[in-house]
Design a protein around this motif. Structure first.
Motif, PDB file in Angstrom:
ATOM      1  N   ALA A   1      32.962  53.790  40.660  1.00  0.00           N
ATOM      2  CA  ALA A   1      34.270  52.633  40.744  1.00  0.00           C
ATOM      3  C   ALA A   1      35.361  53.723  40.372  1.00  0.00           C
ATOM      4  O   ALA A   1      36.486  53.582  41.381  1.00  0.00           O
ATOM      5  CB  ALA A   1      34.159  51.628  39.894  1.00  0.00           C
ATOM      6  N   GLY A   2      35.509  54.466  39.623  1.00  0.00           N
ATOM      7  CA  GLY A   2      36.836  55.213  39.077  1.00  0.00           C
ATOM      8  C   GLY A   2      37.153  56.292  40.221  1.00  0.00           C
ATOM      9  O   GLY A   2      38.394  56.587  40.451  1.00  0.00           O
TER      10      GLY A   2
ATOM     11  N   VAL B   1      35.937  40.436  36.147  1.00  0.00           N
ATOM     12  CA  VAL B   1      34.861  40.201  36.409  1.00  0.00           C
ATOM     13  C   VAL B   1      33.986  41.867  36.889  1.00  0.00           C
ATOM     14  O   VAL B   1      32.871  41.667  36.471  1.00  0.00           O
ATOM     15  CB  VAL B   1      34.442  39.183  37.518  1.00  0.00           C
ATOM     16  CG1 VAL B   1      35.424  39.931  38.907  1.00  0.00           C
ATOM     17  CG2 VAL B   1      33.158  39.019  38.104  1.00  0.00           C
ATOM     18  N   TRP B   2      35.108  42.657  37.358  1.00  0.00           N
ATOM     19  CA  TRP B   2      34.164  43.812  37.750  1.00  0.00           C
ATOM     20  C   TRP B   2      34.095  44.804  36.520  1.00  0.00           C
ATOM     21  O   TRP B   2      33.304  45.470  36.150  1.00  0.00           O
ATOM     22  CB  TRP B   2      35.117  44.611  38.774  1.00  0.00           C
ATOM     23  CG  TRP B   2      35.011  43.836  40.109  1.00  0.00           C
ATOM     24  CD1 TRP B   2      36.162  43.135  40.695  1.00  0.00           C
ATOM     25  CD2 TRP B   2      33.884  43.416  40.801  1.00  0.00           C
ATOM     26  NE1 TRP B   2      35.659  42.365  41.744  1.00  0.00           N
ATOM     27  CE2 TRP B   2      34.274  42.673  42.045  1.00  0.00           C
ATOM     28  CE3 TRP B   2      32.319  43.515  40.690  1.00  0.00           C
ATOM     29  CZ2 TRP B   2      33.479  42.108  42.926  1.00  0.00           C
ATOM     30  CZ3 TRP B   2      31.432  43.231  41.727  1.00  0.00           C
ATOM     31  CH2 TRP B   2      31.906  42.583  42.767  1.00  0.00           C
ATOM     32  N   VAL B   3      35.138  44.495  35.631  1.00  0.00           N
ATOM     33  CA  VAL B   3      35.081  45.471  34.461  1.00  0.00           C
ATOM     34  C   VAL B   3      33.838  45.099  33.545  1.00  0.00           C
ATOM     35  O   VAL B   3      33.235  45.874  33.126  1.00  0.00           O
ATOM     36  CB  VAL B   3      36.480  45.298  33.638  1.00  0.00           C
ATOM     37  CG1 VAL B   3      36.232  45.835  32.303  1.00  0.00           C
ATOM     38  CG2 VAL B   3      37.505  45.583  34.075  1.00  0.00           C
TER      39      VAL B   3
ATOM     40  N   ALA C   1      28.249  46.285  31.786  1.00  0.00           N
ATOM     41  CA  ALA C   1      27.202  45.562  31.518  1.00  0.00           C
ATOM     42  C   ALA C   1      26.082  46.701  32.138  1.00  0.00           C
ATOM     43  O   ALA C   1      24.792  46.919  31.804  1.00  0.00           O
ATOM     44  CB  ALA C   1      26.830  44.196  32.261  1.00  0.00           C
ATOM     45  N   GLY C   2      26.354  47.412  32.980  1.00  0.00           N
ATOM     46  CA  GLY C   2      25.663  48.478  33.637  1.00  0.00           C
ATOM     47  C   GLY C   2      25.306  49.685  32.801  1.00  0.00           C
ATOM     48  O   GLY C   2      24.327  50.466  32.864  1.00  0.00           O
TER      49      GLY C   2
ATOM     50  N   GLU D   1      31.822  46.064  46.908  1.00  0.00           N
ATOM     51  CA  GLU D   1      31.281  45.162  45.553  1.00  0.00           C
ATOM     52  C   GLU D   1      30.261  46.074  44.764  1.00  0.00           C
ATOM     53  O   GLU D   1      30.415  46.049  43.493  1.00  0.00           O
ATOM     54  CB  GLU D   1      30.649  44.021  46.095  1.00  0.00           C
ATOM     55  CG  GLU D   1      31.736  43.012  46.828  1.00  0.00           C
ATOM     56  CD  GLU D   1      31.708  43.313  48.017  1.00  0.00           C
ATOM     57  OE1 GLU D   1      33.074  42.757  48.422  1.00  0.00           O
ATOM     58  OE2 GLU D   1      31.427  43.982  48.797  1.00  0.00           O
ATOM     59  N   ASP D   2      29.511  46.797  45.488  1.00  0.00           N
ATOM     60  CA  ASP D   2      28.690  47.824  44.784  1.00  0.00           C
ATOM     61  C   ASP D   2      29.195  48.396  43.889  1.00  0.00           C
ATOM     62  O   ASP D   2      28.959  48.907  42.829  1.00  0.00           O
ATOM     63  CB  ASP D   2      27.467  48.224  45.677  1.00  0.00           C
ATOM     64  CG  ASP D   2      26.415  47.555  46.183  1.00  0.00           C
ATOM     65  OD1 ASP D   2      26.226  46.344  45.515  1.00  0.00           O
ATOM     66  OD2 ASP D   2      26.236  47.864  47.451  1.00  0.00           O
ATOM     67  N   VAL D   3      30.299  49.187  44.769  1.00  0.00           N
ATOM     68  CA  VAL D   3      31.310  50.495  43.960  1.00  0.00           C
ATOM     69  C   VAL D   3      32.106  49.904  42.849  1.00  0.00           C
ATOM     70  O   VAL D   3      32.132  50.284  41.749  1.00  0.00           O
ATOM     71  CB  VAL D   3      32.167  51.162  45.226  1.00  0.00           C
ATOM     72  CG1 VAL D   3      32.979  52.029  44.378  1.00  0.00           C
ATOM     73  CG2 VAL D   3      31.340  51.768  46.067  1.00  0.00           C
ATOM     74  N   LEU D   4      32.622  48.604  43.148  1.00  0.00           N
ATOM     75  CA  LEU D   4      33.510  47.742  41.845  1.00  0.00           C
ATOM     76  C   LEU D   4      32.441  47.824  40.780  1.00  0.00           C
ATOM     77  O   LEU D   4      33.028  47.730  39.531  1.00  0.00           O
ATOM     78  CB  LEU D   4      33.780  46.667  42.606  1.00  0.00           C
ATOM     79  CG  LEU D   4      35.370  46.795  43.170  1.00  0.00           C
ATOM     80  CD1 LEU D   4      35.638  45.430  44.236  1.00  0.00           C
ATOM     81  CD2 LEU D   4      36.398  46.962  42.481  1.00  0.00           C
ATOM     82  N   GLY D   5      31.343  47.374  40.965  1.00  0.00           N
ATOM     83  CA  GLY D   5      30.315  46.999  39.968  1.00  0.00           C
ATOM     84  C   GLY D   5      29.549  48.437  39.272  1.00  0.00           C
ATOM     85  O   GLY D   5      28.985  48.485  38.371  1.00  0.00           O
TER      86      GLY D   5
END
Length: 251
Positions: free
Chosen positions: A93-94, A124-126, A131-132, A84-88
């Motif tokens: 993530a890539g 949700v992850w995109v 946002a980050g 979940e950390d990586v997805l966000g």
């Protein structure tokens, strides 16, 4: 990426892991992940490698290996965190959306990749990755307090400011890149019928006051400065490996 370049990258990873017991995995990252299997890596383009170590280590930066310009960054499992950390994370993530694995003796990276790739395009992850980006920009700019040396202030301003060009890439599911982020940002905006927004992205750099000729002149001067600095530089700092003759083509 052509097979020869892929073999060269994998060979370096194996050689490095053989002499460094703390290496626990490695994956490709950066713009190379968006290249077709047979596409040629240009000589001025580097291949980013993310090496997972059990303990932190100093960044190696850019260097040539087997005719390929590599840029190696070290992370720990703690840096990566949970799926979940990586997805966000727009940074990580890539790297795990597809098969960019180079070394994975325990299978932990494959496990992480399976979970990240399955949810990578979920809205949700995109949104969380998007946002980050402004959070990183604002945190970086708050660190520029005017008390440091001029070159430190310029660098402290430049890196967070240029992340504004990364936001369209993250939203468009395109792997963020450093050297070509503004070019790719324009391509992504154009693909979504938003190319008129590109001028606003450029205006954040100079307020819209710089002509193309002026920018070209500054670039020519910077190239000369780079060449002089690369010949005499000795002091180590975070980006010192980028200011070398080997890194010249990718600068």
């Amino acid at each position: 990426m052509r097979a020869g370049a892929a073999r060269a990258v994998a060979a370096w990873v194996r050689a490095y892991a053989a002499r460094e017991p703390g290496v626990e995995g490695a994956v490709l990252s950066g713009s190379v992940l968006g290249m077709a299997a047979g596409e040629v890596v240009p000589p001025w383009s580097d291949v980013d490698v993310l090496v997972v170590r059990s303990e932190p280590a100093e960044k190696l930066g850019k260097f040539r290996w087997g005719g390929v310009l590599l840029e190696v960054t070290f992370v720990t499992w703690e840096d990566l965190g949970s799926p979940e950390d990586v997805l966000g994370s727009f940074v990580f993530a890539g790297c795990f959306r597809g098969d960019g694995g180079l070394l994975d003796p325990a299978g932990r990276l494959a496990w992480l990749r399976a979970r990240v790739s399955a949810g990578f395009a979920d809205a949700v992850w995109v949104r969380r990755r998007c946002a980050g980006v402004p959070v990183r920009i604002e945190a970086g700019l708050r660190g520029v307090d005017g008390s440091g040396a001029l070159h430190e202030q310029v660098t402290g301003w430049l890196f967070p400011t240029s992340l504004t060009a990364v936001l369209p890439l993250v939203a468009g599911l395109v792997e963020p890149t450093v050297r070509r982020r503004y070019v790719v940002a324009r391509e992504v905006l154009a693909a979504y019928g938003l190319v008129d927004r590109y001028v606003a992205v450029l205006d954040l750099l100079d307020g819209g006051g710089g002509s193309a000729g002026r920018v070209a002149g500054h670039l020519a001067g910077l190239a000369r400065t780079f060449d002089v600095a690369a010949q005499v530089a000795r002091t180590r700092f975070f980006f010192s490996a980028d200011i070398t003759p080997a890194a010249r083509e990718g600068a």
